[in-house]
Design an enzyme around this catalytic site. Sequence first.
Site, PDB file in Angstrom:
ATOM      1  N   HIS A   8       0.861  -1.185   0.000  1.00 18.02           N
ATOM      2  CA  HIS A   8       0.000   0.000   0.000  1.00 18.02           C
ATOM      3  C   HIS A   8       0.904   1.244   0.000  1.00 18.02           C
ATOM      4  O   HIS A   8       2.140   1.118  -0.078  1.00 18.02           O
ATOM      5  CB  HIS A   8      -0.966  -0.017   1.188  1.00 18.02           C
ATOM      6  CG  HIS A   8      -0.292  -0.269   2.515  1.00 18.02           C
ATOM      7  ND1 HIS A   8       0.627   0.590   3.060  1.00 18.02           N
ATOM      8  CD2 HIS A   8      -0.394  -1.306   3.384  1.00 18.02           C
ATOM      9  CE1 HIS A   8       1.051   0.129   4.211  1.00 18.02           C
ATOM     10  NE2 HIS A   8       0.462  -1.035   4.429  1.00 18.02           N
ATOM     11  N   HIS A  61       4.116   1.269   2.008  1.00 13.30           N
ATOM     12  CA  HIS A  61       5.279   0.588   1.414  1.00 13.30           C
ATOM     13  C   HIS A  61       5.895   1.457   0.305  1.00 13.30           C
ATOM     14  O   HIS A  61       7.118   1.526   0.157  1.00 13.30           O
ATOM     15  CB  HIS A  61       4.875  -0.758   0.809  1.00 13.30           C
ATOM     16  CG  HIS A  61       4.346  -1.739   1.805  1.00 13.30           C
ATOM     17  ND1 HIS A  61       3.016  -2.074   1.885  1.00 13.30           N
ATOM     18  CD2 HIS A  61       4.975  -2.457   2.763  1.00 13.30           C
ATOM     19  CE1 HIS A  61       2.847  -2.971   2.848  1.00 13.30           C
ATOM     20  NE2 HIS A  61       4.011  -3.216   3.397  1.00 13.30           N
ATOM     21  N   SER A  67      -2.347   0.123   6.782  1.00 15.75           N
ATOM     22  CA  SER A  67      -1.907  -1.208   7.186  1.00 15.75           C
ATOM     23  C   SER A  67      -2.541  -2.216   6.239  1.00 15.75           C
ATOM     24  O   SER A  67      -3.685  -2.027   5.793  1.00 15.75           O
ATOM     25  CB  SER A  67      -2.383  -1.488   8.617  1.00 15.75           C
ATOM     26  OG  SER A  67      -2.350  -2.876   8.879  1.00 15.75           O
ATOM     27  N   SER A  68      -1.812  -3.294   5.964  1.00 12.40           N
ATOM     28  CA  SER A  68      -2.379  -4.349   5.109  1.00 12.40           C
ATOM     29  C   SER A  68      -3.611  -4.952   5.763  1.00 12.40           C
ATOM     30  O   SER A  68      -4.462  -5.535   5.094  1.00 12.40           O
ATOM     31  CB  SER A  68      -1.340  -5.443   4.877  1.00 12.40           C
ATOM     32  OG  SER A  68      -0.164  -4.872   4.358  1.00 12.40           O
TER      33      SER A  68
END
Length: 284
Positions: free
Chosen positions: A40, A43, A191-192
């Site tokens: 996302h 990153h 956050s993932s």
Amino acid sequence: MARTRAIRTVHTVAELRAQVRQWRAAGERVALVPTMGALHAGHVALMTEGRKLAEHIVVSIFVNPTQFAPTEDLSRYPKTLEADLDKAETAGVELAFVPDATEMYPPGFVTTISMAGPALGLETDFRPTHFAGVATVVAKLLIQAQPDIALFGEKDYQQLQVITQLARDLDLPVQIIGVPTVREADGLALSSRNVYLGQEDRAAAPALHRALSAAAAAIKRGGAIANSVDAARAHVTKAGFHIDYLEARHAVTLAPVSSVEDGPVRLLVAAKIGATRLIDNLAV
Ligand code: PAF
């Protein structure tokens, strides 16, 4: 069918090392961004920062089983490799290291890195084996890739301090860089795991950042840490979270602090809303 990309994907340590060695032999710097995929904007911020510091960026994509407890969400951790490669390529990454579990943990693998210091307490109170898994896989990735620098998000603040300490203790010849958390407009840290949030929980989730911001502001105005942390806990609980921890810690050692005289302060929280566990943190 996967389309042809400019980014090169390798699956073995030998291929990774050969490419990095070639770049470094030409006097070019290499930055590693270790990830578990489900990339996302957080990153992408690591990759963008890496591009400022090095000529070449390598991303590793490996959902590391050893940092998940048997009760945790390993099997449902989002796997989005094709989209991840697209994002990494757009961010200027030239090489993706995508090992399988046997490449990372071949039969007969028996080594685990055990850490104290910043690895004690907080996450470890709730996920006792987590940082042994993180430290072991990150040490392996750093030794495998041999980058000049490696970038990690401040979102996982305890992880960042653990990895910084790990690199120092093991004399790993790499510079560890922390990159500020990327947030949604309403303050929720990317956050993932945010994809797991239902509509109602997503609407409540920014309470974490709001509570930490209010506590940080109160402490900066001279308020007592204990009172500010209590108020933050009450705010987060009222929003519907079940708190694992919400604490003020020394920003580097992560030892408990009771006053700003004890050193730079970081507020850290982990809390569950519905079935989703979120973490966040903020500097005071
Ligand atoms: O932060 C993560 O995504 C992981 O903990 C890491 C550092 C890639 C190790 O598996």
